[in-house]
Design an enzyme around this catalytic site. Structure first.
Site, PDB file in Angstrom:
ATOM      1  N   ASP A   1       6.350   3.643   4.403  1.00  0.00           N
ATOM      2  CA  ASP A   1       5.591   2.708   3.560  1.00  0.00           C
ATOM      3  C   ASP A   1       6.284   2.595   2.205  1.00  0.00           C
ATOM      4  OD1 ASP A   1       3.645   0.912   2.913  1.00  0.00           O
ATOM      5  OD2 ASP A   1       1.956   2.298   3.095  1.00  0.00           O
TER       6      ASP A   1
ATOM      7  N   HIS B   1       1.354  -6.786  10.856  1.00  0.00           N
ATOM      8  CA  HIS B   1       0.803  -6.489   9.526  1.00  0.00           C
ATOM      9  C   HIS B   1       1.655  -7.048   8.389  1.00  0.00           C
ATOM     10  CE1 HIS B   1      -1.336  -4.344   6.404  1.00  0.00           C
ATOM     11  NE2 HIS B   1      -0.262  -3.640   6.087  1.00  0.00           N
TER      12      HIS B   1
HETATM   13 FE1  N7H Z   1      -0.078  -2.464   4.404  1.00  0.00          FE
HETATM   14  N1  N7H Z   1       0.917   0.503   8.053  1.00  0.00           N
HETATM   15  O1  N7H Z   1       1.206   1.642   8.238  1.00  0.00           O
HETATM   16  O2  N7H Z   1       0.858  -0.274   8.998  1.00  0.00           O
HETATM   17  N2  N7H Z   1       1.660  -1.737   5.174  1.00  0.00           N
HETATM   18  N3  N7H Z   1      -1.102  -0.961   5.283  1.00  0.00           N
HETATM   19  N4  N7H Z   1      -1.783  -3.118   3.492  1.00  0.00           N
HETATM   20  N5  N7H Z   1       0.952  -3.901   3.419  1.00  0.00           N
HETATM   21  C1  N7H Z   1       2.921  -2.208   4.898  1.00  0.00           C
HETATM   22  O3  N7H Z   1       6.733  -3.028   3.507  1.00  0.00           O
HETATM   23  C2  N7H Z   1      -0.638  -0.049   6.217  1.00  0.00           C
HETATM   24  C3  N7H Z   1      -3.006  -2.553   3.583  1.00  0.00           C
HETATM   25  C4  N7H Z   1       0.428  -4.898   2.598  1.00  0.00           C
HETATM   26  O4  N7H Z   1       6.129  -7.444   1.483  1.00  0.00           O
HETATM   27  C5  N7H Z   1       3.884  -1.458   5.644  1.00  0.00           C
HETATM   28  O5  N7H Z   1       6.192  -1.339   2.225  1.00  0.00           O
HETATM   29  C6  N7H Z   1      -1.720   0.842   6.572  1.00  0.00           C
HETATM   30  C7  N7H Z   1      -3.996  -3.351   2.908  1.00  0.00           C
HETATM   31  C8  N7H Z   1       1.496  -5.698   2.021  1.00  0.00           C
HETATM   32  O6  N7H Z   1       6.620  -7.513   3.624  1.00  0.00           O
HETATM   33  C9  N7H Z   1       3.198  -0.536   6.385  1.00  0.00           C
HETATM   34  C10 N7H Z   1      -2.817   0.461   5.843  1.00  0.00           C
HETATM   35  C11 N7H Z   1      -3.311  -4.439   2.390  1.00  0.00           C
HETATM   36  C12 N7H Z   1       2.675  -5.177   2.528  1.00  0.00           C
HETATM   37  C13 N7H Z   1       1.780  -0.718   6.109  1.00  0.00           C
HETATM   38  C14 N7H Z   1      -2.429  -0.676   5.046  1.00  0.00           C
HETATM   39  C15 N7H Z   1      -1.920  -4.262   2.746  1.00  0.00           C
HETATM   40  C16 N7H Z   1       2.311  -4.057   3.399  1.00  0.00           C
HETATM   41  C17 N7H Z   1       5.391  -1.672   5.653  1.00  0.00           C
HETATM   42  C18 N7H Z   1      -4.195   1.027   5.819  1.00  0.00           C
HETATM   43  C19 N7H Z   1      -3.815  -5.610   1.612  1.00  0.00           C
HETATM   44  C20 N7H Z   1       4.085  -5.646   2.215  1.00  0.00           C
HETATM   45  C21 N7H Z   1       6.073  -0.982   4.510  1.00  0.00           C
HETATM   46  C22 N7H Z   1      -4.494   2.254   6.134  1.00  0.00           C
HETATM   47  C23 N7H Z   1      -4.975  -6.199   1.829  1.00  0.00           C
HETATM   48  C24 N7H Z   1       4.449  -6.855   3.032  1.00  0.00           C
HETATM   49  C25 N7H Z   1       6.358  -1.856   3.323  1.00  0.00           C
HETATM   50  C26 N7H Z   1       5.854  -7.322   2.683  1.00  0.00           C
HETATM   51  C27 N7H Z   1       3.235  -3.273   4.063  1.00  0.00           C
HETATM   52  C28 N7H Z   1       0.695  -0.066   6.735  1.00  0.00           C
HETATM   53  C29 N7H Z   1      -3.275  -1.349   4.218  1.00  0.00           C
HETATM   54  C30 N7H Z   1      -0.901  -5.116   2.369  1.00  0.00           C
HETATM   55  C31 N7H Z   1       3.860   0.480   7.315  1.00  0.00           C
HETATM   56  C32 N7H Z   1      -1.696   1.975   7.572  1.00  0.00           C
HETATM   57  C33 N7H Z   1      -5.486  -3.056   2.797  1.00  0.00           C
HETATM   58  C34 N7H Z   1       1.332  -6.856   1.058  1.00  0.00           C
END
Ligand code: N7H
Length: 473
Positions: free
Chosen positions: A197, A330
């Protein structure tokens, strides 16, 4: 109040350190509090303000950490960093007028996150005014503020927390204290499902020098109030250099998630069942566990690519095509890149960008949980995001992108479905398409919410100047 001219330079001594740079951390404690005695609190805030780590100080800390590593010194430098933020309820207690709260331009902030929980898709009972989310009771109380302390170790953080509690004494009542920890060993930097992440946060013009290839850098006003790119023109001047902080207490059902992947591998010639399961998970997220984007490497992980800052975020998605990456993945749901930025939409996504901080909480999955495929210990993500507008940023991403089956728009005749990681379907089946690259039209119904929201609040992270001159006394 007359509109102040927008700030054109970044005063790194005035902006709290977490917003643009992220506090360096191995562990972080979040303290949610109620203000019991306003005058005593305002007085204590004067003494506390110099402890708040600024962006300039975080940059120095990061340089010191780099130097320490360069010289091959073992262990970690003893270090802590403190930041503070207030809910609308807290600001009002501290004397901010209702007019100024309105002028901040965020109804979500003014009303608090509890009132927004149904709109966000959180599960609960009742509807409208009677909606009661399945939240931890602490988050159903009115929370005035949040102090968080990041550091190298529990001992350093606990010592700093002790110092802070001493300063505020009985002027505050602790509502909840939650400790987060970076995961151990080679899982450091990975969230609890196992995915790297913290890869794709917006590069900020005039702050991030030499941004690596990836999404277009944003103007500071996407994150900071009162800077070019901030779309709200009514901000009171004390809000400049501040940012809205969204906190979400998100539990993750890791054994259940893993079991589903094991039971639902992508079946394709040449893939073992394990590889098929890994591919299914990667298609849920849009990245492999290493962080490598599936839009670049769709059939197998490429850890070397993931280690290359020039390549890890360098992709755009191909409109109307989900063979490489599902529309619902996601990272595609939460930043659809060319799906919206390309023709015919040509939508600039600057106002939708958020920067994510936060940390994992809870223990590693135990052998017993693995055996039973059932969560027995609470774990997940203490989600924090910063943006200059909750409505354009976090709220829009969760409500109108992640939870909306028809997003992103495309003309393939296949409905994308919800975000399999954070999408909430309001009681309807959690359907997704595109997760099977051999048949992208195939619908997969997800049995449970693997991410379970259990609380949160909307806060404002003020500038150092506002802390000292507007809020303290
Ligand atoms: Fe997410 N995951 O493990 O699947 N997220 N996220 N997120 N997320 C991202 O690019 C995760 C949550 C965003 O610029 C990665 O840094 C998990 C909420 C945004 O390409 C991974 C949870 C919200 C991005 C995860 C969670 C977001 C992003 C890839 C909850 C907003 C960047 C790593 C437990 C409402 C998108 C990375 C881009 C990336 C995960 C929550 C948003 C692995 C497990 C609640 C904007």
């Amino acid at each position: 109040m007359a509109q102040q001219p927008l700030a054109t330079t970044l005063d790194l001594n005035d902006i709290q350190g977490d917003i643009l740079s992220g506090l360096p951390k191995k562990t972080e404690t979040y303290i949610f509090f109620d203000i019991q005695n306003v005058q005593a609190f305002k007085h204590a805030l004067k003494q506390f303000a110099p402890l708040v780590k600024t962006t300039a100080q975080v940059l120095k800390d990061r340089a010191a950490i780099d130097e320490h590593k360069k010289h091959g010194h073992g262990g970690l430098i003893k270090m802590t960093a403190v930041n503070i933020a207030f809910s609308a309820f807290g600001l009002i207690k501290l004397g901010i007028s209702q007019t100024d709260i309105t002028a901040l331009g965020s109804t979500a902030f003014a009303n608090g996150q509890l009132k927004d929980s149904e709109n966000l898709g959180d599960t609960g009972t009742g509807t409208g005014a009677t909606f009661d989310p399945d939240w931890d009771p602490a988050f159903k109380k009115k929370i005035d503020g949040l102090i968080f302390v990041a550091g190298d170790s529990h001992a350093s953080v606990d010592e700093k927390v002790g110092e802070i509690k001493h300063i505020f004494g009985h002027s505050i009542l602790q509502i909840a204290s939650i400790r987060g920890d970076v995961r151990p060993g080679k899982e450091a930097g990975h969230e609890h499902f196992g995915f790297l992440d913290g890869i794709s946060n917006p590069s900020v013009i005039d702050f991030d020098k030499n941004p690596p290839p990836g999404p277009k850098p944003v103007r500071a006003g996407a994150l900071l109030c009162g800077h070019p790119g901030d779309l709200t023109s009514t901000r009171p001047s004390w809000s400049f250099d501040g940012s809205f902080l969204v906190f979400r207490y998100l539990f993750q059902l890791v054994p259940e998630f893993d079991q589903f992947l094991r039971q639902n591998p992508v079946v394709e010639p040449g893939l073992s069942p394990e590889e098929g399961s890994e591919l299914r998970g990667a298609r849920f997220v849009g990245r492999w566990k290493s962080g490598a984007p599936i839009d670049v490497t769709p059939l197998k992980d490429d850890p070397a690519l993931a280690k290359d800052p020039q390549r890890i975020n360098n992709f755009q998605f191909t409109q109307n095509d989900q063979t490489r990456c599902p529309f619902a993945a996601h990272v595609r749901k939460t930043l659809p890149r060319a799906d919206l930025e390309g023709p015919p939409f040509n939508i600039d996504l600057e106002s939708r960008r958020i920067t994510r901080r936060g940390v994992q909480f809870g223990p590693e999955v135990t052998d017993e949980e693995k055996r039973l495929n059932k969560t027995q210990h609470g774990r997940g993500l203490l989600f924090v995001s910063y943006q200059s507008s909750i409505e354009n940023g976090f709220q829009f991403i969760q409500h109108s992108w992640a939870n909306t089956k028809t997003f992103p728009p495309q003309n393939t005749g296949v409905t994308p479905g919800i975000d399999p990681i954070i999408g909430q379907a309001d009681g309807a089946p959690r359907d997704v398409t595109g997760t099977n690259p051999v048949n992208v039209a195939e619908t997969l119904t997800l049995p449970v919410n693997w991410v379970v929201p259990r609380g949160g609040e909307y806060f404002f992270s003020p500038s150092i100047k506002a802390l000292k001159e507007t809020l303290a006394a």
